[in-house]
Design an enzyme around this catalytic site. Structure first.
Site, PDB file in Angstrom:
ATOM      1  N   CYS A  68      -8.229  -1.366   4.302  1.00  0.00           N
ATOM      2  CA  CYS A  68      -9.170  -1.315   5.122  1.00  0.00           C
ATOM      3  C   CYS A  68      -9.299  -2.288   6.130  1.00  0.00           C
ATOM      4  CB  CYS A  68     -10.480  -1.337   4.195  1.00  0.00           C
ATOM      5  SG  CYS A  68     -11.879  -0.858   5.268  1.00  0.00           S
ATOM      6  N   HIS A 177      -9.281   3.338   0.213  1.00  0.00           N
ATOM      7  CA  HIS A 177      -9.626   2.155  -0.633  1.00  0.00           C
ATOM      8  C   HIS A 177      -8.983   2.743  -1.888  1.00  0.00           C
ATOM      9  CE1 HIS A 177     -12.391  -0.857   1.177  1.00  0.00           C
ATOM     10  NE2 HIS A 177     -12.915   0.152   1.884  1.00  0.00           N
ATOM     11  N   GLU A 179      -7.790   0.943  -4.295  1.00  0.00           N
ATOM     12  CA  GLU A 179      -7.901   0.174  -5.296  1.00  0.00           C
ATOM     13  C   GLU A 179      -9.110   0.779  -6.148  1.00  0.00           C
ATOM     14  OE1 GLU A 179     -10.838  -1.339  -2.299  1.00  0.00           O
ATOM     15  OE2 GLU A 179      -8.908  -0.479  -2.213  1.00  0.00           O
TER      16      GLU A 179
END
Length: 210
Positions: A68, A177, A179
Site C-alpha cells: 500500500c 493489504h 497482511e
C-alpha cells in the site's frame, strides 16, 4: 523480525529483508507537488526513515516487500510520482474501502496481472480478488526508475509493481493489504496472500547472513 518506528535509530546490520507497511500519505513535496485538499497530513520523519531503509536494502541487495503506502513510497524513491486523490481520476471511491476491523480481508475488487514476472509466478494469471484501502495510487505516467506495472484494477489503477528487468534481489510491491487477507478465512484469497509472504520469507532466509 524488528519493527522500526520514526524517531528510532534503525539497526541495519544484519538486514535480512524489508517490509514497508501501509499508513498515511507520502509527503507530496518529495515528488514535487503541493498537497491535495484531500491529502492526509504528512509524516516527514516516517518518510525519511523508510527512504533510508529502502536505500540500505537496495545497497545490500536485500529482499523488499512493499504494501500500500509502501508501494507508493517505493515509486517515489525511484523518482516517480503519485495520484494524490484517486477519485479525481477514476470517478469513484471504491478503492477507499473502510470495512470493520473483523472484515478487512473481504474482497473489494479484482486485479489483472500484467505479463510474466514474479507476481504472475506466485499468483497465476489472475484475475485475483483483493481488498482495498487507499485514496492515492502510483501514477502510471510517472513510474519510478527500473519499475514496471505488474497488476492493474479494471479502472486502470496500478495495483502492483516489480522490477522492469529480472534480477537476483526480491522486489515486489502491491497496493492491497495481504497482511489482512492472510489471517482471514480459508480460501483462494488467503492462499494467494500467504504465497506472497512465503516468497518474501524464503528470499529473506536465502539472503540472511549465516
Amino acid at each position: 523480525m524488528e519493527v522500526v518506528r520514526p524517531g528510532e535509530t534503525p539497526r541495519l546490520e544484519p538486514l535480512a529483508g524489508l517490509v514497508l507497511a501501509g499508513g498515511t500519505d507520502v509527503d507530496p513535496a518529495r515528488y514535487g507537488e503541493p498537497p491535495h485538499p484531500a491529502a492526509y497530513p504528512p509524516e516527514p520523519a516516517r518518510d525519511a526513515l523508510e527512504l533510508q531503509l529502502l536505500e540500505a536494502a537496495a545497497a545490500a541487495g536485500a529482499p523488499v516487500f512493499a504494501i500500500c503506502r509502501g508501494m507508493q513510497l517505493l515509486n517515489v524513491a525511484r523518482g516517480g510520482g503519485l495520484i494524490q486523490h484517486l477519485p479525481d481520476v477514476v470517478g469513484h471511491e471504491r478503492h477507499a474501502d473502510a470495512p470493520p476491523v473483523d472484515a478487512k480481508h473481504r474482497p473489494a475488487h479484482a486485479v489483472a496481472i500484467d505479463g510474466p514476472g514474479r507476481l504472475r509466478g506466485l499468483l497465476g494469471p489472475g484475475p485475483v480478488d483483493v481488498n482495498s484501502r487507499h485514496h492515492q495510487a502510483v501514477d502510471p505516467a510517472r513510474l519510478g526508475a527500473g519499475l514496471r506495472i505488474a497488476a492493474r484494477a479494471d479502472d486502470g489503477t496500478v495495483e502492483a509493481l516489480e522490477p522492469a528487468e529480472p534480477g537476483p534481489a526480491f522486489l515486489l510491491a502491491v497496493q492491497w493489504h495481504p497482511e489482512d487477507i492472510a489471517i482471514g478465512p480459508p480460501g483462494p484469497m488467503r492462499e494467494q496472500a500467504r504465497a506472497l509472504f512465503e516468497a518474501f520469507a524464503a528470499a529473506a532466509r536465502e539472503f540472511a547472513p549465516a
